[in-house]
Design a protein around this motif. Sequence first.
Motif, PDB file in Angstrom:
ATOM      1  N   GLU A  23       7.175  -4.927   4.701  1.00  0.00           N
ATOM      2  CA  GLU A  23       6.227  -5.859   4.144  1.00  0.00           C
ATOM      3  C   GLU A  23       5.368  -6.446   5.266  1.00  0.00           C
ATOM      4  OE1 GLU A  23       9.477  -6.064   3.896  1.00  0.00           O
ATOM      5  OE2 GLU A  23      10.076  -5.908   1.800  1.00  0.00           O
ATOM      6  N   TYR A  75      -2.057  -6.677   2.441  1.00  0.00           N
ATOM      7  CA  TYR A  75      -0.724  -7.280   2.533  1.00  0.00           C
ATOM      8  C   TYR A  75       0.222  -6.531   1.601  1.00  0.00           C
ATOM      9  CZ  TYR A  75       3.014 -10.721   2.668  1.00  0.00           C
ATOM     10  OH  TYR A  75       4.234 -11.335   2.847  1.00  0.00           O
ATOM     11  N   ARG A  76       1.362  -6.115   2.138  1.00  0.00           N
ATOM     12  CA  ARG A  76       2.421  -5.523   1.331  1.00  0.00           C
ATOM     13  C   ARG A  76       3.405  -6.624   0.933  1.00  0.00           C
ATOM     14  NH1 ARG A  76       1.144  -1.417   4.947  1.00  0.00           N
ATOM     15  NH2 ARG A  76       1.012   0.698   4.058  1.00  0.00           N
ATOM     16  N   PHE A  77       3.442  -6.938  -0.365  1.00  0.00           N
ATOM     17  CA  PHE A  77       4.417  -7.906  -0.864  1.00  0.00           C
ATOM     18  C   PHE A  77       5.822  -7.323  -0.827  1.00  0.00           C
ATOM     19  CE2 PHE A  77       0.415  -8.782  -3.102  1.00  0.00           C
ATOM     20  CZ  PHE A  77       0.205 -10.098  -2.720  1.00  0.00           C
ATOM     21  N   LEU A  78       5.889  -6.028  -1.118  1.00  0.00           N
ATOM     22  CA  LEU A  78       7.114  -5.254  -1.083  1.00  0.00           C
ATOM     23  C   LEU A  78       6.810  -3.960  -0.343  1.00  0.00           C
ATOM     24  CD1 LEU A  78       8.048  -5.665  -4.871  1.00  0.00           C
ATOM     25  CD2 LEU A  78       9.126  -6.875  -2.958  1.00  0.00           C
ATOM     26  N   PRO A  79       7.816  -3.209   0.114  1.00  0.00           N
ATOM     27  CA  PRO A  79       7.509  -1.937   0.775  1.00  0.00           C
ATOM     28  C   PRO A  79       6.690  -0.984  -0.079  1.00  0.00           C
ATOM     29  CG  PRO A  79       9.800  -2.554   1.157  1.00  0.00           C
ATOM     30  CD  PRO A  79       9.261  -3.532   0.143  1.00  0.00           C
ATOM     31  N   GLY A  82       1.302  -3.653  -2.831  1.00  0.00           N
ATOM     32  CA  GLY A  82       0.453  -4.520  -2.021  1.00  0.00           C
ATOM     33  C   GLY A  82      -0.963  -4.610  -2.554  1.00  0.00           C
TER      34      GLY A  82
END
Length: 229
Positions: A23, A75-79, A82
Amino acid sequence: MFKKLLGATLICACAGTAQAGGEGFYVGGGIGQARYDDSLPSQIRDAYRGNSGYDFLSADLRDDTDQAWKIFGGYRFLPWLGVEFAWVDLGEVHSNYVLHSRVPLTNANATIDGLYNISGPSATVFGELDFTDNVSGIVRAGLYNAKTDYDESGTAASGRPHTYSHSESDTKATFGLGLNVRVNPQWDVRLDWDRYQHVGNRFALTDDGNGRFDHIDFVSMSVAYRFGQ
């Protein structure tokens, strides 16, 4: 050009050893080639069908590709999930059309050259799927605010120089696919294909009817830096 970009990405994929997930924020930029659909000549022909002042003679898109570039951050909120924001410049293409005047005493041709320059911001949501420890595929969709700068030049049927300029913006859909290679914890290399839908307004005898591109495809190679890795 697409084969060269694909080859370079595969080389990076074979060389990479980092993990694909993670993330956080990232920024990057890329260059490539934009290809415009070629429906403009038929739009010009349709606009002058039945016109009392001019007969349509010919029209063509003189070049349908150009170098393009983009800068982006996301931005990656989770792998695997995003958002990404980008500024995309899709280059420029040229058109040409010829009309024959029906006006008495003129009875001559008008030859018009058009120049389209398209750029603007985009916002997309993406999902990412790991193929290996360092290679992942990306699917994205969102919106693109395309600013079209249109310039005409040429010769009117009267023989006098002809010039005209108009700019407009509209927000349309965009979607794309990507192949991401994580070379090390901080750096990614990415091969992207993006499509921008219905850019511009269909050609018409109005101020803002300067031509619509049903789609513009952009193939690019990018590098991205991940923060805090």
